[in-house]
Design an enzyme around this catalytic site. Structure first.
Site, PDB file in Angstrom:
ATOM      1  CD  GLU A 155      60.124  37.658  29.802  1.00 30.28           C
ATOM      2  OE1 GLU A 155      60.828  38.173  28.912  1.00 30.28           O
ATOM      3  OE2 GLU A 155      60.414  36.583  30.354  1.00 30.28           O
TER       4      GLU A 155
ATOM      5  NE  ARG B  96      59.829  30.430  30.054  1.00 29.17           N
ATOM      6  CZ  ARG B  96      60.859  31.167  30.467  1.00 29.17           C
ATOM      7  NH1 ARG B  96      60.652  32.252  31.190  1.00 29.17           N
ATOM      8  NH2 ARG B  96      62.104  30.811  30.167  1.00 29.17           N
TER       9      ARG B  96
ATOM     10  CG  HIS C 198      60.212  34.195  27.644  1.00 31.11           C
ATOM     11  ND1 HIS C 198      61.415  34.427  28.278  1.00 31.11           N
ATOM     12  CD2 HIS C 198      60.341  33.003  27.017  1.00 31.11           C
ATOM     13  CE1 HIS C 198      62.233  33.405  28.061  1.00 31.11           C
ATOM     14  NE2 HIS C 198      61.599  32.526  27.291  1.00 31.11           N
ATOM     15  CB  ALA C 199      53.561  35.279  25.823  1.00 27.73           C
TER      16      ALA C 199
ATOM     17  CD  GLU D 163      65.978  38.409  31.970  1.00 30.18           C
ATOM     18  OE1 GLU D 163      64.849  38.833  32.309  1.00 30.18           O
ATOM     19  OE2 GLU D 163      66.153  37.340  31.355  1.00 30.18           O
TER      20      GLU D 163
ATOM     21  CG  HIS E 219      64.402  38.073  27.576  1.00 28.87           C
ATOM     22  ND1 HIS E 219      63.614  36.995  27.243  1.00 28.87           N
ATOM     23  CD2 HIS E 219      65.372  38.139  26.626  1.00 28.87           C
ATOM     24  CE1 HIS E 219      64.087  36.421  26.145  1.00 28.87           C
ATOM     25  NE2 HIS E 219      65.154  37.095  25.751  1.00 28.87           N
TER      26      HIS E 219
END
Length: 384
Positions: free
Chosen positions: A147, A202, A144-145, A345, A271
């Site tokens: 992050e 994203r 996801h861009a 995460e 992530h």
């Protein structure tokens, strides 16, 4: 996800990633434009909804990060600053430098090209890396861009592995036992766009012939319960794509992992944000076979993180620990024979969100490196 609150307030939903995942009594993180701030506050007050302003001037925080990364020279490995965020060009130049300066431990290759034609570079890191049947660990960052801490961590891990190989017996053993396939930026088009145009982008950047909205969620596009728990609408942040593996980035990585499925023993996808270590399944609540082995590895990883700075990470099945979703790379890896499949995460839990300050790159990467080492070490233990 663009969410309309009341009649005419448009907000950008940060956490969770979809309106469908909002539950009664749970917290929600949103980003709203300055012109709508007061109207949103009034609306929340009228509805008796408690709120807290976490970042009052988002633009100022964005500018801090984008300016610091490009303002320093990057001509050699010694000068490279791992405590700032880097653009795609800087990261790819760094990868070439690693390949050039560590020929015995690093090999750089591309698994394909993105929608916009950018190479999808991967670093193979390991001692005795040319052994053809050597077991491997795959790790990708930047799916996801927005992050940015993900690519920062992948670079940090490579640096730590190479620097400690000659004096740290644990790292040397892991690198001699495994090759680490490390992809610092999975979603290269989206990541580049997050630096040049929209910091909070994203998705990928593919085009749909029928809609003006671009991109798909690269973590909802895998061929495992595809679009069963994701959005079929191209304008949504969790859009599953026009079909499984419709995104060339997903298709390229999936093809590589299929070719090497007998070698790859662990899959790790990095992530942000929530401070969690997740394992399958994402799409259903059913426990996986040999749950105790995978859960034990996740527990050791969480303990390793805590040992660094006392930061607590939750761990468990993604469906119950985070939320239910389908088409994830972690579930796909597990379904394709990679028993140790995890999604991290990273920091934090919402105070900074996607704008984790550069001052927190070092502690976040230090503790996460310990966690990855713990998972790799778990692969060397017999678990039945």
């Amino acid at each position: 996800v663009k969410l309309l609150i009341g009649c005419n307030i448009q907000v950008d939903l940060w956490q969770p990633s979809s309106v469908a995942l909002i539950q009664h009594g749970s917290s929600v993180d949103v980003h709203v434009g300055r012109s709508s701030t007061q109207q949103l506050k009034t609306h929340l007050h009228q509805e008796d909804i408690y709120y807290t302003v976490l970042i009052s001037d988002l633009q100022a925080e964005v500018e801090k990060q984008t300016q610091s990364g490009s303002s320093r020279g990057r001509r050699s490995e010694v000068q490279y600053d791992y405590d700032v965020y880097h653009s795609l060009d800087e990261i790819q130049s760094w990868m070439m430098m690693m390949n050039r300066t560590h020929t015995q431990l690093v090999e750089m290759f591309s698994v394909g090209t993105s929608y916009e034609g950018r190479p999808l570079y991967v670093l193979q890191v390991g001692g005795m890396r040319r052994r053809p049947s050597k077991p491997a660990v795959w790790m990708d960052c930047g799916v996801h861009a927005r992050e940015w801490i993900g690519p920062a961590f992948c670079q940090w891990f490579v640096k730590e592995a190479l620097n400690s190989y000659h004096y740290d017996p644990v790292m040397r053993r892991l690198m001699n036992q495994f090759n680490f396939f490390i992809m610092p930026v999975f979603n290269v088009d989206g990541y580049h766009y997050s630096w040049t145009t929209d910091r909070f982008w994203r998705k990928t950047r593919s085009r749909s012939p029928k809609f003006h909205c671009r991109g798909a969620d690269a973590n909802r596009n895998w061929k495992v319960r595809w679009c069963d728990g994701a959005s079929p609408h191209p304008c949504d942040e969790t859009y599953c794509g026009s079909g499984p593996e419709s995104e060339p980035e997903v298709r390229a990585v999936a093809a590589f992992l299929r070719r090497h499925r007998k070698r790859v023993k662990a899959y790790i996808s990095i992530h942000a944000y929530a401070q969690m270590i997740l394992y399958p399944y994402s799409y259903k609540a059913t426990p996986i076979p040999k749950l105790s082995c995978v859960d034990s590895a996740a527990r050791r990883a969480a303990m390793a993180i805590y040992s660094a700075y006392g930061v607590r990470y939750r761990y468990g099945p993604a469906s119950s620990t985070l939320y239910v979703s389908s088409g994830s790379s972690m579930d796909w890896a597990y379904k394709n024979g990679i028993s140790y499949a995890f999604a991290f995460e990273l920091r934090d839990t919402g105070y900074f969100g996607f704008l984790l300050p550069e001052s927190l790159i070092r502690p976040t990467c230090t503790e996460t490196t310990r966690a990855v080492r713990a998972i790799a070490s778990s692969l060397l233990k017999k678990c039945r």
